[in-house]
Design an enzyme around this catalytic site. Structure first.
Site, PDB file in Angstrom:
ATOM      1  N   HIS A 210       4.115  -7.502 -16.118  1.00 39.15           N
ATOM      2  CA  HIS A 210       4.384  -8.702 -16.919  1.00 39.15           C
ATOM      3  C   HIS A 210       4.865  -8.365 -18.319  1.00 39.15           C
ATOM      4  CE1 HIS A 210       2.657 -11.461 -13.969  1.00 39.15           C
ATOM      5  NE2 HIS A 210       1.739 -10.551 -13.748  1.00 39.15           N
TER       6      HIS A 210
ATOM      7  N   ILE B 168     -10.722  -7.585 -14.503  1.00 40.56           N
ATOM      8  CA  ILE B 168      -9.327  -7.144 -14.557  1.00 40.56           C
ATOM      9  C   ILE B 168      -8.513  -7.858 -13.483  1.00 40.56           C
ATOM     10  CG2 ILE B 168      -7.792  -5.145 -14.716  1.00 40.56           C
ATOM     11  CD1 ILE B 168     -10.012  -5.191 -16.811  1.00 40.56           C
TER      12      ILE B 168
ATOM     13  N   CYS C  85       9.141  -3.666  12.780  1.00 45.49           N
ATOM     14  CA  CYS C  85       8.223  -3.658  13.915  1.00 45.49           C
ATOM     15  C   CYS C  85       6.780  -3.523  13.441  1.00 45.49           C
ATOM     16  CB  CYS C  85       8.568  -2.568  14.931  1.00 45.49           C
ATOM     17  SG  CYS C  85       7.837  -0.946  14.607  1.00 45.49           S
TER      18      CYS C  85
ATOM     19  N   VAL D 288     -21.865   2.040  -4.404  1.00 44.06           N
ATOM     20  CA  VAL D 288     -22.952   2.236  -5.369  1.00 44.06           C
ATOM     21  C   VAL D 288     -24.047   1.205  -5.114  1.00 44.06           C
ATOM     22  CG1 VAL D 288     -23.593   2.121  -7.809  1.00 44.06           C
ATOM     23  CG2 VAL D 288     -21.446   3.234  -7.120  1.00 44.06           C
TER      24      VAL D 288
END
Lengths: 499, 411
Positions: free
Chosen positions: A70, A354, A456, A192
């Site tokens: 961006h 994020i 394919c 974790v």
């Protein structure tokens, strides 16, 4: 089938038992954020590991997004998103070049059809200027000159020349390969489940492993809130916002040169239509809140994508669709990136929430987090023999006939075409398995070589890719999975089930 | 390398074309095949039923293919296996790559395109839901079972009642899998009637017409599918959704002629068949370039593939001798009830012609008719015509006086 295998680059499969080394930094998450951070840290004299729940890097949102770099007019001025977006955009071309990942600075257009949408374009123009991003308002006529296949009803648009496209998973895989080549240890299939701290050292329970590190970077995507909680870090909430996509064949009759966005309006953010770094056209995404494991596409969502794109690209042909998929954005309840050392857990650095513009921001986030860790006390000296360059991958299909002959003379496996649609050869597939942080699954080969991306979609090549994986990894054909633990492809040999 | 006739593909179409070219005077005939063995897709079709028309026998796929492979080798036809055609130029130069040849070019006097077809994938269907392991096309499953010797799953749902789906329903059952059902979007099956009987009815496998899969479920591996009934437009009917637990979804949802190489040569294509426009000699719009087999139209019976390929091979050899006189040609057209007609163009050469076509719907107690110049030139009474079974009509050359229109007349 679990095995402990030590390769020259220190790459572990699901190892068993305690690791005795105390790492300086453990990065949790091998998506684009964790991968680029690991790559940056691997340049320094630090003992580094990456811990990933899935069987390969780029397993979450990183492999299911639009691949847009961006320009930075969309993020709110003053926000961490805006700062990281603009800096990341500036760093992206060099990062992609060093990692030998194709990057196309194609620019982006935001198209407006009516008064309301033109107002929102003007708002974006102002925001862009405030963020220091070059943006220009263009007329509908200029839009059609640049993009002749777009609708005549487009009244005006925002043009952002610094936007671009890159393959997000190729970038993440290249970054991981670079980090591993520089000595980072990688633990896959290692979710974790516990984090404790004693004497300034974190103990992380991850799958069958117990990892110790002085600093932890939490880049765990939609699970970053839970990981932070485990460490006694900041309390925030991550909600998963799903985006569905439709991918068109390279031969699709409607193509654009740059990224096209629909203007945001009361109705929503508007879907995008863009070329991809591989030469396809991608359309999407939708935006719906859902569970953190829900990457299912829906009939309604896919239709909404097609209808949204048809508005400004009326000629799109659903018969050219080759695949559909969905990714989960990690949306934080603070509506901005959460990047920094946790106030309640010293040494624990969050990289959370994020969502877009996460891909664009990744090089900047890596730079910022590395500096944060240096300020916190890791060794900031450059590691001897570490490199920022990931060895280029030679693609047979893109080479000149002369070069193709040279490659075949070096290795006859270049003469054996495995993926008929994309002309990927056996040599390239074998290399993708043996490079640092190499492929171990069918999807791993697919993401690294484009095998199975074509018309394919793996129909012809999958059995052959599995043959090669089994041979190179010394496994039985039925051990080969699509994308890691649990995704078995073959249930067993024939005649076994018959009494 | 130079060749008189280069044939792309060594399946039943390519082999028959190569043999016919050789037998009609072409000296150096080369067949280029990307697999390690000759025979094409027949090598994995281990069921019988091939050759009823051509040999009067019921052979398995590999047996049928072997008859032609053996003959090709006996005739000294050059067979390049594990060799891939990357590109063909409009001047008939093929660029190929293979272990034995390396990267090289073949200058061909004439070319026969016999690349066959590929299967439509789940993504191309825009099938919603998760993307776990365990979703594969019936042909890929057939390769695992019959060539590799592995089972792709145990609890199976099949979407699509085309022949490959029907054959795999039986095949998986014979290997101990539980095939729960076959779903078909249309109100009629896309496969041969004998396959419905011999693969579904004989094994008690339910066939649900006017049904489809609307979502796949399972994170790493298929856990189930949601199926639903559909209306005449193929839209799922609310309230009919049903969850079916399974670990495998096989797709038999369409075959698409492979024509990347044809398009690269600017061969004129037919949007309905997905293959090149061909005349009654199987010549495409590019002189010296012929096509046959599933690359031209998706066939049901390999016997017709062989017949078509023999015409193509013979014509390729005649092209070299410039023996084919320039003859006037006329178009064929799909009239009422017809989806497409192959060949799309007919050459006046004194020979009788066979028109191959498919109907666009199910017609009972009907007559298929060919007309030219306003007159009926051929007709055939049929108890039933379905889109899943290719039809044919023979016409005399002297009856072709203008475009030939094929149509269906209902009683």
């Amino acid at each position: 089938m679990s095995r402990t295998r030590f390769s020259w680059c220190g790459f572990f499969y699901c190892g068993k038992g305690k690791r005795l080394m105390i790492y300086d930094v453990a990065v949790i998450g091998a998506g684009i954020s964790g991968a680029m951070i690991a790559r940056e840290l691997s340049q320094l004299n630090v003992r580094l590991c990456v811990i990933e729940a899935a069987g390969d890097a780029a397993a979450g949102a990183t492999r299911a997004n639009s691949g847009i770099v961006h320009a930075g007019y969309d993020a709110l001025p003053g926000s961490m998103k805006a700062r990281m977006n603009v800096r990341g955009n500036a760093l992206m071309e060099k990062a992609a070049a060093e990692l030998h990942v194709p990057y196309d600075n194609c620019g982006s257009l935001v198209a407006a059809f009516d008064d309301e949408e033109e107002k929102s374009i003007d708002e974006l123009l102002n925001r862009g200027k405030e963020n220091g991003v070059p943006v220009v308002k263009t007329s509908g006529a200029e839009v059609r000159k640049r993009e002749p296949q777009l609708s005549d009803n487009i009244r005006c648009a925002l043009w952002a020349p610094t936007a671009g496209i890159v393959s997000p998973f190729e970038l993440a895989l290249a970054a991981m390969e670079n980090a591993a080549a520089n000595g980072a240890d990688v633990f896959f299939d290692s979710r974790v489940t516990a984090i404790s701290k004693k004497d300034d050292v974190f103990s992380i329970t991850a799958g069958a492993n117990s990892v110790q590190a002085r600093f932890v970077v939490n880049a765990a995507g939609v699970y970053a809130d839970e990981i932070s909680r485990l460490a006694g870090g900041d309390a925030f909430t991550i909600n998963a916002r799903r985006g569905e996509y439709v991918l068109f064949d390279k031969s699709h009759s409607v193509r654009t040169n740059c990224v096209i966005f629909g203007a945001p309006s009361e109705k929503g953010k508007g879907v995008l239509f863009s070329p991809t770094a591989h030469g396809n056209m991608i359309a999407g995404p939708t935006a719906e809140f859902t569970g953190k494991e829900d990457t299912a596409t829906t009939r309604e969502g896919l239709e909404a994508v097609l209808n949204g794109v048809r508005r400004y690209a009326p000629g799109i042909d659903r018969r050219s669709v080759i695949t559909v998929f969905a990714g989960l954005r990690a949306m934080s309840d603070r509506h901005d990136f959460i990047i920094g050392e946790s106030k309640t857990a010293p040494g624990f650095v969050n990289v959370a929430g994020i969502e877009s513009p996460g891909l664009t921001a990744a090089p900047a986030i890596a730079e910022y987090v590395t500096q944060t860790l240096i300020n916190l006390g890791i060794n900031g000296m450059k590691k001897k023999d570490a490199t920022r360059i990931r060895k280029p991958i030679e693609v047979f299909a893109h080479a000149t006939p002369e070069r193709q002959c040279e490659l075949i003379a070096q290795d006859t496996r270049y003469a054996n075409v495995i993926c008929r649609c994309e002309h990927v050869t056996e040599a390239e597939i074998v290399q993708s398995i043996h490079r640092p942080c190499g492929a171990r699954t069918v999807d791993g080969v697919k993401l690294r070589t484009s095998t199975g991306f074509g018309r394919c979609h793996g129909g012809f090549c999958m059995p052959r890719v599995m043959d090669i994986l089994a041979r190179e990894l010394g496994q039985d054909l039925s051990d080969i999975t699509k994308s890691g633990k649990g995704s078995w492809i073959l249930s067993g040999r024939t005649k076994e089930a018959v009494e | 390398m130079k060749a008189d006739v280069a044939v792309v593909g060594a399946g039943p179409a390519g082999l028959a074309a190569a043999i016919a070219a050789k037998e009609n005077g072409a000296e150096h005939v080369v067949v280029i095949e990307r697999e390690a063995h000759l025979g094409g897709i027949l090598n994995q079709c281990i069921h019988n039923g091939f050759g009823l028309h051509v040999f009067g026998e019921e052979l398995t796929g590999p047996e049928y293919a072997a008859r032609f492979a053996d003959k090709a080798l006996a005739l000294d036809i050059t067979c390049l296996t594990q060799t891939m055609v990357l590109d063909i130029s409009p001047s008939r130069v093929l660029t190929v790559v293979g272990r034995d040849t390396g990267l090289c070019t073949i200058e061909a006097g004439a070319i026969v395109l016999a690349m066959g077809c590929r299967e439509r994938s789940a993504g191309a269907l825009m099938l919603a839901g998760d993307r776990p392991a365990g979703v594969l096309t019936a042909g890929t499953a057939q390769r695992f079972v019959n060539i590799e010797g592995y089972m792709p799953g145990r609890e199976v749902v099949i979407l699509g009642s085309g022949d490959i789906g029907l054959i795999m329903a039986r095949r998986m059952t014979l290997e101990g899998a539980h095939v729960k059902m076959v779903l078909e979007l249309m109100p009629y099956s896309g496969g041969l009637t004998r396959n419905i009987v011999q693969c579904l009815d004989d094994y008690g496998i339910p066939l649900k017409l006017s049904h489809t899969v609307i979502a796949i479920h399972g994170r790493q591996r298929v856990e189930g599918v949601t199926v639903a009934a559909v209306d005449q437009k193929g839209v799922p009917v609310k309230g009919t959704e049903e969850y079916v637990a399974c670990d495998t979804l096989l797709l038999s949802v369409g075959l698409i002629p492979e024509n990347e190489l044809s398009r690269g040569m600017d061969v004129k294509m037919d949007a309905v068949t997905g293959g090149p426009v061909v005349d009654s000699h199987m010549q495409t719009s590019v002189p010296g370039v012929f096509a046959c087999g599933n690359a031209v139209q998706v066939h049901d019976l390999v016997d017709f593939v062989t017949e078509e390929a023999q015409r193509a091979g013979k014509a390729a050899a005649e092209f070299l001798r410039e023996a084919a006189e320039t003859a006037s040609d006329y178009a064929t057209r799909a009239g009422y009830g017809i989806r497409y007609v192959v060949p799309q163009r007919l050459r006046k050469d004194g020979e009788k012609k066979t028109l191959f076509f498919r109907v666009s719907d199910v017609f009972k107690d009907c007559t298929t008719v060919a007309r030219s110049g306003g007159k009926v030139i051929a007709r055939k009474k049929r108890t039933i015509c379905t889109p899943g079974e290719m039809e044919s009509l023979c016409i005399a050359d002297e009856d072709i006086v203008g475009s030939v229109v094929v149509s269906v007349e209902e009683a």
